[in-house]
Scaffold this motif. Sequence first.
Motif, PDB file in Angstrom:
ATOM      1  N   GLN A  40       0.718  -1.247   0.106  1.00 43.71           N
ATOM      2  CA  GLN A  40      -0.066  -0.081   0.014  1.00 43.71           C
ATOM      3  C   GLN A  40       1.122   1.287  -0.093  1.00 43.71           C
ATOM      4  OE1 GLN A  40      -3.410  -0.227  -0.365  1.00 43.71           O
ATOM      5  NE2 GLN A  40      -3.491   2.041  -0.270  1.00 43.71           N
ATOM      6  N   LYS A  43       3.213   1.913  -3.320  1.00 44.04           N
ATOM      7  CA  LYS A  43       2.456   1.828  -4.911  1.00 44.04           C
ATOM      8  C   LYS A  43       2.679   3.346  -5.370  1.00 44.04           C
ATOM      9  CE  LYS A  43      -1.996   3.126  -3.861  1.00 44.04           C
ATOM     10  NZ  LYS A  43      -3.451   2.623  -3.674  1.00 44.04           N
ATOM     11  N   TYR A  47       6.070   0.349  -9.730  1.00 45.70           N
ATOM     12  CA  TYR A  47       5.028  -0.673 -10.026  1.00 45.70           C
ATOM     13  C   TYR A  47       4.806  -1.790  -8.848  1.00 45.70           C
ATOM     14  CZ  TYR A  47       2.271  -4.062 -12.515  1.00 45.70           C
ATOM     15  OH  TYR A  47       1.355  -5.013 -12.772  1.00 45.70           O
ATOM     16  N   ASP A  53      -3.265 -10.385  -8.754  1.00 46.87           N
ATOM     17  CA  ASP A  53      -3.724  -9.748 -10.183  1.00 46.87           C
ATOM     18  C   ASP A  53      -4.148 -10.926 -11.151  1.00 46.87           C
ATOM     19  OD1 ASP A  53      -3.636  -7.195  -9.173  1.00 46.87           O
ATOM     20  OD2 ASP A  53      -1.649  -6.694  -9.969  1.00 46.87           O
ATOM     21  N   GLY A  54      -5.203 -10.388 -11.935  1.00 47.22           N
ATOM     22  CA  GLY A  54      -5.432 -11.521 -12.528  1.00 47.22           C
ATOM     23  C   GLY A  54      -5.141 -11.229 -14.194  1.00 47.22           C
ATOM     24  N   GLN A  55      -5.828 -11.871 -15.241  1.00 47.26           N
ATOM     25  CA  GLN A  55      -5.296 -12.061 -16.505  1.00 47.26           C
ATOM     26  C   GLN A  55      -6.664 -11.626 -17.454  1.00 47.26           C
ATOM     27  OE1 GLN A  55      -2.545 -13.496 -17.823  1.00 47.26           O
ATOM     28  NE2 GLN A  55      -1.610 -14.314 -15.796  1.00 47.26           N
ATOM     29  N   TYR A  56      -6.322 -11.439 -18.559  1.00 50.02           N
ATOM     30  CA  TYR A  56      -7.438 -11.261 -19.773  1.00 50.02           C
ATOM     31  C   TYR A  56      -7.299 -12.630 -20.285  1.00 50.02           C
ATOM     32  CZ  TYR A  56      -6.502  -6.274 -18.953  1.00 50.02           C
ATOM     33  OH  TYR A  56      -6.352  -5.110 -18.536  1.00 50.02           O
ATOM     34  N   MET A  71       1.795  -1.628 -24.740  1.00 48.45           N
ATOM     35  CA  MET A  71       1.534  -0.789 -23.393  1.00 48.45           C
ATOM     36  C   MET A  71       2.891  -0.218 -22.954  1.00 48.45           C
ATOM     37  SD  MET A  71      -1.616  -0.305 -22.792  1.00 48.45           S
ATOM     38  CE  MET A  71      -1.936  -0.068 -20.783  1.00 48.45           C
ATOM     39  N   ARG A 110       3.957  -8.074 -16.967  1.00 47.41           N
ATOM     40  CA  ARG A 110       3.843  -6.747 -16.216  1.00 47.41           C
ATOM     41  C   ARG A 110       4.873  -6.039 -15.447  1.00 47.41           C
ATOM     42  NH1 ARG A 110      -2.302  -8.473 -15.671  1.00 47.41           N
ATOM     43  NH2 ARG A 110      -1.434  -9.551 -13.788  1.00 47.41           N
ATOM     44  N   TYR A 114       6.653  -3.292 -16.972  1.00 53.73           N
ATOM     45  CA  TYR A 114       6.169  -1.803 -16.626  1.00 53.73           C
ATOM     46  C   TYR A 114       6.799  -1.245 -15.503  1.00 53.73           C
ATOM     47  CZ  TYR A 114       1.455  -3.077 -18.538  1.00 53.73           C
ATOM     48  OH  TYR A 114       0.128  -3.438 -19.290  1.00 53.73           O
TER      49      TYR A 114
ATOM     50  N   THR B  78      -7.826  -7.196 -13.120  1.00 57.04           N
ATOM     51  CA  THR B  78      -6.748  -6.719 -14.031  1.00 57.04           C
ATOM     52  C   THR B  78      -6.605  -5.147 -13.905  1.00 57.04           C
ATOM     53  OG1 THR B  78      -8.519  -6.757 -15.660  1.00 57.04           O
ATOM     54  CG2 THR B  78      -6.514  -8.570 -15.576  1.00 57.04           C
ATOM     55  N   ARG B  80      -6.421  -2.913 -11.472  1.00 58.42           N
ATOM     56  CA  ARG B  80      -5.165  -2.294 -10.621  1.00 58.42           C
ATOM     57  C   ARG B  80      -4.032  -2.180 -11.414  1.00 58.42           C
ATOM     58  NH1 ARG B  80      -4.485  -5.054  -5.111  1.00 58.42           N
ATOM     59  NH2 ARG B  80      -4.566  -6.825  -6.335  1.00 58.42           N
ATOM     60  N   SER B  81      -3.677  -3.495 -12.101  1.00 57.81           N
ATOM     61  CA  SER B  81      -2.423  -3.562 -12.828  1.00 57.81           C
ATOM     62  C   SER B  81      -2.667  -2.456 -14.109  1.00 57.81           C
ATOM     63  CB  SER B  81      -1.943  -4.796 -13.303  1.00 57.81           C
ATOM     64  OG  SER B  81      -2.975  -5.329 -14.120  1.00 57.81           O
ATOM     65  N   LEU B  82      -3.666  -2.280 -14.555  1.00 58.85           N
ATOM     66  CA  LEU B  82      -3.843  -1.575 -15.879  1.00 58.85           C
ATOM     67  C   LEU B  82      -3.849  -0.106 -15.397  1.00 58.85           C
ATOM     68  CD1 LEU B  82      -4.892  -1.426 -18.631  1.00 58.85           C
ATOM     69  CD2 LEU B  82      -7.148  -1.043 -18.015  1.00 58.85           C
ATOM     70  N   MET B  84      -1.700   0.941 -12.900  1.00 54.81           N
ATOM     71  CA  MET B  84      -0.436   1.184 -12.723  1.00 54.81           C
ATOM     72  C   MET B  84       0.379   0.982 -14.046  1.00 54.81           C
ATOM     73  SD  MET B  84       0.652  -0.358  -9.012  1.00 54.81           S
ATOM     74  CE  MET B  84      -0.220  -1.944  -8.905  1.00 54.81           C
ATOM     75  N   SER B  85      -0.154   0.710 -14.967  1.00 55.62           N
ATOM     76  CA  SER B  85       0.491   0.671 -16.152  1.00 55.62           C
ATOM     77  C   SER B  85       1.260   1.991 -16.668  1.00 55.62           C
ATOM     78  CB  SER B  85      -0.048  -0.082 -17.261  1.00 55.62           C
ATOM     79  OG  SER B  85      -1.104   0.778 -17.805  1.00 55.62           O
ATOM     80  N   ALA B  87       0.040   3.498 -19.067  1.00 57.06           N
ATOM     81  CA  ALA B  87      -0.988   4.151 -19.506  1.00 57.06           C
ATOM     82  C   ALA B  87      -1.445   5.200 -18.637  1.00 57.06           C
ATOM     83  CB  ALA B  87      -1.975   3.269 -20.129  1.00 57.06           C
ATOM     84  N   MET B 233      -8.658   5.129  -8.441  1.00 56.40           N
ATOM     85  CA  MET B 233      -7.448   4.748  -8.479  1.00 56.40           C
ATOM     86  C   MET B 233      -6.564   4.875  -7.325  1.00 56.40           C
ATOM     87  SD  MET B 233      -5.086   5.456 -11.696  1.00 56.40           S
ATOM     88  CE  MET B 233      -4.484   6.903 -11.628  1.00 56.40           C
ATOM     89  N   THR B 234      -6.903   5.862  -6.484  1.00 60.33           N
ATOM     90  CA  THR B 234      -6.068   6.118  -5.151  1.00 60.33           C
ATOM     91  C   THR B 234      -6.819   5.218  -4.188  1.00 60.33           C
ATOM     92  OG1 THR B 234      -7.682   7.998  -4.825  1.00 60.33           O
ATOM     93  CG2 THR B 234      -5.498   8.490  -5.563  1.00 60.33           C
ATOM     94  N   ASP B 235      -7.854   4.887  -4.117  1.00 62.26           N
ATOM     95  CA  ASP B 235      -8.557   3.939  -3.133  1.00 62.26           C
ATOM     96  C   ASP B 235      -7.731   2.766  -3.125  1.00 62.26           C
ATOM     97  OD1 ASP B 235     -10.207   5.854  -2.281  1.00 62.26           O
ATOM     98  OD2 ASP B 235     -12.120   4.936  -3.186  1.00 62.26           O
ATOM     99  N   ASP B 236      -7.711   1.866  -4.097  1.00 66.41           N
ATOM    100  CA  ASP B 236      -7.329   0.430  -4.122  1.00 66.41           C
ATOM    101  C   ASP B 236      -5.998   0.239  -5.015  1.00 66.41           C
ATOM    102  OD1 ASP B 236     -10.511  -0.506  -5.286  1.00 66.41           O
ATOM    103  OD2 ASP B 236      -8.619   0.251  -6.509  1.00 66.41           O
TER     104      ASP B 236
END
Lengths: 306, 236
Positions: A40, A43, A47, A53-56, A71, A110, A114, B78, B80-82, B84-85, B87, B233-236
Amino acid sequence: MGVELKAVMEEGKTILPACTLEGQIIGVYTDIQKMQLIMQQLKQQGYVHHVMDGQYRRLKVEEAFRFYMKMAGCPQSLEEMLELLGLKKLRKKKVTDLSLSQQQRIAFLRPYLYGGTFLTIEEPFHRMDTDTRMIIAGLIQQLAERGSIVLLLSNNLEDLLISTNDIFRIDSSGFHKMDFNEEQPTITEEEPVIKIEKIQTKKNDKTILFNPPEIDYIESLDGEILVNVAGVSYNCSLTLQELEKRLRAYGFYRCHRSYIVNLQKVREIITWTKNSYSLKLSVGEGTVVPLSRNKLSELKELVGIS
Amino acid sequence: MNISIKRIQAIFTKDYKEFSRNYAVSIMVFMPFVLALFYNKMGIHTIDSYFMTINLTLAMVTAFVQSCLIAEEKESNTLRSLMMSPASIADILIGKSSLVFAISAIVLAVTIYLLGYKPGNVLVLALALAVSILFYIALGTICGLFTKTVMEASVAALPVMGIFSFGPMVLGLSEKYPIAGIAEWLPSSQLILLAEGLEAAMPAKEIVVSFAVMIGWTIAAIIAASVLYKKRMTDD
């Protein structure tokens, strides 16, 4: 508890141990609760790879690769990356059809792509097959070579040891480096030799066995050998010479012609005169064992004092 | 805020692949066609009936698909990681929205064709529909951010449908209950007024008012959506 930890972390502004350098891999051995807190707080700095964390899942493997690479603006070719993660043969399969370990490889794209100068990875080797562990360990190494500081969080020490020897445990007072002896692995590889030394004594016709560390000192009095334990003396049938040989490994020392002392219990070296010394023990009150003049320098060397 | 076409493209492609293979969501695209054919075969050709279908399409396709795309990211962990990417927020929202915009535009065009609706001024209507699509995309984003799963998101799209698609019907009651007149200021009602105006050569001033109302709603919704997204985005 969480509050305490936070205070420690805020004090140093950053929670990183002071000695972090570019390209260092740091392991933090901690529990899940603290891990969440650390992630926490970190962050904002870079990164953070969460194990959950999941997947597409509906994408094909190569589509997922292309997505992450685009990306991140990754300069490497798709072929290279597929090769690097050992998924070349599975490129046309959907992510959801891969094994859990193979999915974790894709998830690791990732942090690999990233991640900037600093990144945090939660449980890097959690529930992975050996091949995947090797691949991920290689990627972490590459990240470090690229100059990133990589912080690995785990509550499995063996996992952390795959990637680094710089491992810290964390408590309310901050980070503490954990020591790992170089010999440690070789010892565990050898057949363990269990050797139990007990010193046999007699008291009122009873045979009593003592563990060496219990013994304060041994004296020879009128041809009898007395083993002193917590202020009581017990008869022993062994000679001082035999005892000295057997107990040397336990930190005992022949400080005098008729005395053997347990060095771990020595509290004070008393200098009576220029040529007369005694050892005061930490047990009882005023238990004192004589020390020969010619043994002084040897003893000092043994316990590493001057 | 930096915008990268490459990243927007990557998100667009990824979402298109995921969307087209997720039949539970993509099947919704065909619903307006069924409705349009139904009206056409029944021989109902009024502006109200045309826009009943069009407003329903905007809620059922535009808002629904957008909310599902975002809720799905949350459901599969996904998002969260998006976030943090590399982008930016704009990259992610534009990438997703442009896909939904394209889908909506195609579906609306086909629906209008199937309805047999021939608008007086195609260009002005297209512009009005484009603004409407943006508004519903923003609404869908808000729905998606408030929900955690695709299941919840499809439920959250219902009030959108109720208020904005069926809202104009309330206007019929405005003679009895003056309060119902508020419904006139809904973007969907304004869209109908505008379309009626196009048939009857309405003065330009009223067209501008309709556009202003719709754009006002759209800007408000976009601001609300981006504020909410930043907060999440700042929450979790």
